[in-house]
Design a protein around this motif. Sequence first.
Motif, short mmCIF file in Angstrom:
data_model
loop_
_atom_site.label_atom_id
_atom_site.label_comp_id
_atom_site.label_asym_id
_atom_site.label_seq_id
_atom_site.Cartn_x
_atom_site.Cartn_y
_atom_site.Cartn_z
N ASP B 112 30.97 34.36 23.78
CA ASP B 112 30.69 35.68 23.69
C ASP B 112 29.93 36.50 22.39
OD1 ASP B 112 32.20 35.58 26.00
OD2 ASP B 112 33.90 36.67 25.45
N VAL B 147 37.70 46.36 36.52
CA VAL B 147 37.20 45.30 35.67
C VAL B 147 36.45 45.77 34.43
CG1 VAL B 147 36.63 44.06 37.81
CG2 VAL B 147 35.04 45.22 36.51
N SER B 150 34.26 42.47 29.57
CA SER B 150 34.43 40.96 29.26
C SER B 150 34.58 40.09 30.49
CB SER B 150 35.57 40.64 28.12
OG SER B 150 36.90 41.38 28.76
N ASP B 151 35.48 40.79 31.40
CA ASP B 151 35.56 40.03 32.61
C ASP B 151 34.19 39.63 33.42
OD1 ASP B 151 38.55 40.40 32.74
OD2 ASP B 151 38.16 42.57 33.32
N ALA B 154 32.74 36.85 31.39
CA ALA B 154 33.29 35.57 31.90
C ALA B 154 32.66 35.17 33.25
CB ALA B 154 34.93 35.64 32.16
N LEU B 155 32.61 36.04 34.33
CA LEU B 155 32.12 35.70 35.45
C LEU B 155 30.61 35.17 35.38
CD1 LEU B 155 33.86 38.28 37.59
CD2 LEU B 155 34.51 35.86 37.51
N ALA B 158 30.73 31.74 34.21
CA ALA B 158 31.37 30.86 35.15
C ALA B 158 30.06 30.32 36.08
CB ALA B 158 32.32 31.26 35.81
N ARG B 162 27.28 26.38 36.70
CA ARG B 162 27.00 25.66 37.96
C ARG B 162 25.74 24.71 38.07
NH1 ARG B 162 29.37 25.42 41.32
NH2 ARG B 162 30.49 23.80 39.85
N ILE B 169 28.92 31.15 45.13
CA ILE B 169 29.69 31.67 43.98
C ILE B 169 29.31 32.94 43.69
CG2 ILE B 169 28.63 31.03 42.04
CD1 ILE B 169 31.26 30.02 40.80
N VAL B 173 31.44 36.48 43.88
CA VAL B 173 31.81 37.24 42.82
C VAL B 173 31.25 38.70 42.98
CG1 VAL B 173 31.23 37.75 40.42
CG2 VAL B 173 31.86 35.35 41.23
N LEU B 177 33.63 41.85 42.94
CA LEU B 177 33.22 42.98 41.99
C LEU B 177 33.09 44.44 42.86
CD1 LEU B 177 30.96 41.26 39.19
CD2 LEU B 177 33.14 42.10 38.82
#
Lengths: 184, 184
Positions: B112, B147, B150-151, B154-155, B158, B162, B169, B173, B177
């Motif tokens: 971050d 949300v 920072s969420d 993170a998503l 992630a 991949r 994915i 997501v 959301l």
Amino acid sequence: MTDERTARSDARRNRARVLEVAAEVFAAEGFSVPVHEIARRAGVGTGTVSRHFPTKEDLLTAIVGARLADLTAEADELARREDPGTAFFALFTAFVRAGAADCGLAELAGADRRLDELGERAGADLCGRLQELLAAAQESGAVRPDVGYSDVRALISACMARKDPLEPILAVVADGLSARSSTR
Amino acid sequence: MTDERTARSDARRNRARVLEVAAEVFAAEGFSVPVHEIARRAGVGTGTVSRHFPTKEDLLTAIVGARLADLTAEADELARREDPGTAFFALFTAFVRAGAADCGLAELAGADRRLDELGERAGADLCGRLQELLAAAQESGAVRPDVGYSDVRALISACMARKDPLEPILAVVADGLSARSSTR
DNA sequence: CTAGAATCGGGACGGGCATCCCGCTTTGCC
DNA sequence: GGCAAAGCGGGATGCCCGTCCCGATTCTAG
């Protein structure tokens, strides 16, 4: 080597102390902490650490292996007592919470390969259970069918890495994974 | 120092070559590739690399800064032409795709703090734009309100990590959301 | 209490890497 | 063509870290 029965008492004590300190330190700061630092905090020499755990990896295995075994047991328990969807989401959450509380575990979970390879089978077992629960949950219609195991792993890893409260992101991911989303 | 106009021609050529090779290598293998290796592949000495880019970080900044600037421009474009929800999800997707195609960018997005600092140095405040679009999308009711930024980060991280296809994915997501999930 | 063996401490070693330095080469202006 | 000056290559340097080793210390059986 350091058999629990035959070893000298001071050796047993030191071994336990190293394990304890290393678990705390890895949990707080991750696996990148130098072995030297662990020895210092445990009040022993570096030689003592590396005699009990010839390799840093061995130390990690000893610590994280126990956590993984716990989670695996929980997975089995869930699989037996709950319906597939509930069990899957419960394991997902448990895994995430474990990682959020343990920086070292989170690092490991982020590196797909390493978790599988860790120890003899501790990591592979847990991964296997997760895969089975995912398949069952998809079979039962609780989880959308188009997500793969590796997607789930990535989402778990993302959730654990959080420092902030887990609830929002867990809710987002759980909603996203559940079948009702994919059908609008 | 290595001014685009006044520098000697061979210096300009080498600088460009290093940038080009480093961009490829970082994209393919991440930031951990040794500087030595970049020099080797570029057919120059390590000294040449570190004269043009005194620090490995400088090299990274030069490369990733450009990508961030592109994305930032795209964010502005989206903010101007689309409604908040569409713009937010489009930026989300663009960011993820950029990271999936560039291992180095993905690494950076996972850390971050570093991304913020690098963006600042490169004058590309992508993180700020993302935050604004998130807020606007939540305001307009397109994204669930619980949300946090920072969420989202993170998503994104992630999803980028991949190797497999991104569609599943991203769908998970995005569904998670969107506001309709939070209201069942 | 004592001897001998197990264990300890922490310095030595080796490998990996970023960065710096300097003798040699190339460039570009006269 | 010649000569500063800029630039080059890659070895030298310094740092960090994991692992190994060995003289010193501590334990425990007898």
